[in-house]
Design a protein around this motif. Structure first.
Motif, short mmCIF file in Angstrom:
data_model
loop_
_atom_site.label_atom_id
_atom_site.label_comp_id
_atom_site.label_asym_id
_atom_site.label_seq_id
_atom_site.Cartn_x
_atom_site.Cartn_y
_atom_site.Cartn_z
N TYR A 375 37.64 11.16 -9.59
CA TYR A 375 38.65 12.25 -10.32
C TYR A 375 38.55 13.59 -9.53
N VAL A 376 39.30 13.83 -9.38
CA VAL A 376 38.69 15.16 -7.70
C VAL A 376 39.47 16.02 -8.78
N SER A 377 38.74 17.35 -7.84
CA SER A 377 39.18 18.54 -8.82
C SER A 377 40.12 19.54 -7.85
N ASP A 378 40.35 18.89 -6.58
CA ASP A 378 41.43 20.02 -5.35
C ASP A 378 41.81 18.23 -4.53
N LEU A 401 44.18 14.32 -11.25
CA LEU A 401 43.52 15.64 -11.09
C LEU A 401 42.77 15.99 -11.99
N LEU A 402 41.81 16.42 -12.25
CA LEU A 402 40.85 17.27 -13.60
C LEU A 402 41.79 18.95 -13.80
N ASP A 403 41.91 18.56 -15.21
CA ASP A 403 42.20 19.68 -15.33
C ASP A 403 41.77 21.19 -15.89
N ARG A 404 40.99 21.34 -14.80
CA ARG A 404 39.67 23.30 -14.96
C ARG A 404 41.12 23.87 -14.21
#
Length: 582
Positions: A375-378, A401-404
């Motif tokens: 899982y990545v944030s970017d 891709l994390l849904d932040r």
């Protein structure tokens, strides 16, 4: 006369290879696709494959029938059956959808006399099934795995513990089990002396006696792997002392307030695969250099703790953890763990996260990697390109891709995905769960063009129109199993793609553009032995992070697959079979 015998041996199936030689060769054919191909050479090859095949995996329980299995492979020794779609792990499939082991258990009990190993995954198991299995096969069953299964209780396990005295492997990991008591484990402790693997990791089984675990370790001299639920490490001092050949242990917990007492804990000398369910630093450091596998998914470590531990594990080959490892943790991996082959990073809480920076360092430092799930944030195109340039042994790549709300540095990532697929020629499994706009129709076309060997694919929120899916379906010649979420595709384009993909055997889709007559356009992919099911939109009540009730709406789903068993008959109310005749 001798020449006549030679002619008879070779003319029967036109290969020149005597049966005795062929019988020796066929068991060494490991790839199921190669075995299937060899059985098509001639009738004689088919018969020899049928009589010599020892292991079979049924990738989806509704693709065939139990009697077909028995007739095709009467000498089977090992069987693995998968039930519910993978989406069931995320509660996306109705609980009563199906996937019952009962017919398989009854076939094993009545007809498969050679069977010694049985593995059910994501299936519904009843206590009565376990009783039938124990009574019929208890004397010969060596391996039983109930992996992510549900529907049974410790009453059913009691039969297994009492009658399966030759059991070498019992695996219940991540299964949903109703706990009555701990008597099932006591029966194993009293009756079994050959157990090698005991696994009830990540279950709710807590009524476990550490005296029974210690007795199992004393009685079973080949016990090499034990993965349990929560248990205080201090209660396991006797167990660790008795388990002299133990190589893997997962599930214990550590209390920081009693840290001075843990000096009494001595781990077995061969222990090299470890997973503890709390802060583990003080008792791991002394033998960290011996570790080949670390499971930190439930360990209460921050980024700094990860770095300190990883730097002491130069022989690490497998790491499972959460995104709290951060980019600094991945940089520590790249510097210290050159033998790393498998990395799994699941979603975690807190501010630390993994980004393109960490992935780039990882690709440049851990060249032996074969499996990455992260899982990545970017993410950036350059980081994906680095993976393609450096990780030539990569067989399985999964990116979510994390849904932040943070802005992604660079979108779309079409070029990066293309570079990754071009570079990683050994890739067999691919998963991309992205955000809308992350991968365009062009990128979806790139996946089709550059995935010649990929057999399983999961795609979430990719593409922008039917055009992308149709371009994708022009490639992927080896793709057997396709799963998609958050689709913008129409029923008609999904049906067309299913017909275009030459090796496709299984299709699952959640969220799509339904036709005015729901399911009508899907009938375009109807053909012999191809089942099509619709799972209706449904509402599910769950809880959020603060414990408040939340109502979620699960979009409609499509499930289509090849089956020699014909249409299912055990549909719940939420499933609609599409009948081409109608």
């Amino acid at each position: 006369m001798e020449d006549d015998n030679k002619l008879h041996r070779t003319a029967s199936f036109n290969t020149g290879m005597p049966d005795a030689v062929l019988k020796c060769v066929l068991p060494y054919v490991q790839d199921p696709r190669d075995s299937a191909s060899s059985s098509l050479v001639s009738r004689r090859w088919y018969e020899l494959d049928s009589s010599s095949r020892k292991h079979i995996t049924i990738a989806f329980c509704y693709t065939t029938t139990t009697d077909r299995l028995r007739r095709r492979f009467p000498a089977l020794e090992s069987l693995k059956v998968k039930g519910k779609p993978r989406a069931a792990m995320f509660n996306l499939i109705p609980g009563d959808w199906g996937g019952y082991v009962t017919p398989w258990v009854h076939e094993v009990a009545a007809n498969l006399d050679c069977l010694k190993s049985l593995h059910f995954r994501r299936m519904i198991v009843r206590d009565s099934d376990l009783e039938v299995l124990a009574r019929s096969r208890g004397g010969v069953l060596q391996d039983l795995k109930l992996d992510k299964c549900s529907g049974f209780s410790t009453d059913g396990l009691l039969h297994i513990g009492r009658m399966c005295r030759q059991l070498r492997t019992l695996c219940l990991e991540e299964s949903s089990i109703v706990e009555r008591d701990g008597q099932w484990l006591h029966e194993i402790a009293m009756n079994n002396s050959v157990l090698e693997t005991l696994n009830f990791y990540r279950t709710d089984l807590v009524q476990v006696s550490f005296e029974d675990l210690e007795r199992i370790a004393r009685n079973c001299c080949n016990l090499t792997s034990v993965k349990i639920s929560h248990c205080e490490i201090l209660d396991l001092v006797g167990f660790f002392h008795a388990a002299a050949v133990l190589e893997e242990f997962c599930g214990g917990s550590f209390n920081n307030e009693q840290s001075d007492r843990y000096n009494a804990v001595t781990f077995p000398q061969r222990l090299c695969r470890l997973g503890l369910r709390s802060h583990i630093m003080p008792i791991v450091f002394p033998f960290a250099s011996l570790l080949k596998k670390l499971d930190l998914l439930d360990a209460l470590l921050d980024t700094e703790d990860h770095c300190l531990l990883i730097q002491r594990c130069p022989n690490l080959e497998v790491l499972e953890t959460r995104s709290v490892i951060g980019d600094r943790g991945l940089e520590a991996l790249a510097q210290s763990c050159k033998k790393l082959k498998r990395l799994r990073i699941e979603r975690g809480s807190g501010n630390s996260a993994v980004s393109h920076r960490g992935l780039t360092a990882l690709a440049q430092g851990c060249l032996e990697l074969e499996y990455i799930a992260v899982y990545v944030s970017d993410i950036t195109n350059a980081s994906l390109e680095s993976i393609g340039n450096y990780l030539k042994n990569l067989c399985d790549f999964r990116l979510a891709l994390l849904d932040r709300e943070e802005r992604i540095t660079e979108l779309p990532i079409d070029d990066g995905v293309r570079a990754l697929l071009r570079g990683c020629e050994k890739l067999r499994r691919l998963a991309l769960y992205l955000r809308p706009g992350s991968l365009t129709d062009v990128g979806l076309g790139y996946i089709g063009q550059h995935s010649p060997n990929v057999r399983w694919m999961f795609l979430g929120y990719v593409g922008g129109s039917d055009t992308g899916l149709l371009e994708f379906s022009k490639g992927c010649p080896s793709l057997q199993k396709l799963e998609m979420m958050g689709c913008c595709f129409s029923e008609r384009s999904l049906a067309h793609a299913a017909l275009q993909l030459p090796s496709l055997r299984y299709l699952w889709v959640q969220g799509y553009k339904a036709s005015l007559q729901s399911g009508h356009d899907l009938l375009a992919m109807a053909r012999p032995c191809w089942n099509i099911e619709l799972i209706s939109t449904r509402r599910v009540i769950t809880t959020d992070q603060v414990g408040e009730a939340v109502v979620l709406e699960h979009p409609a789903q499509i499930l289509a697959y090849y089956s020699l068993a014909g249409p299912r008959t055990d549909f719940p109310d939420t499933v609609i079979p599409l009948d081409p005749v109608l």
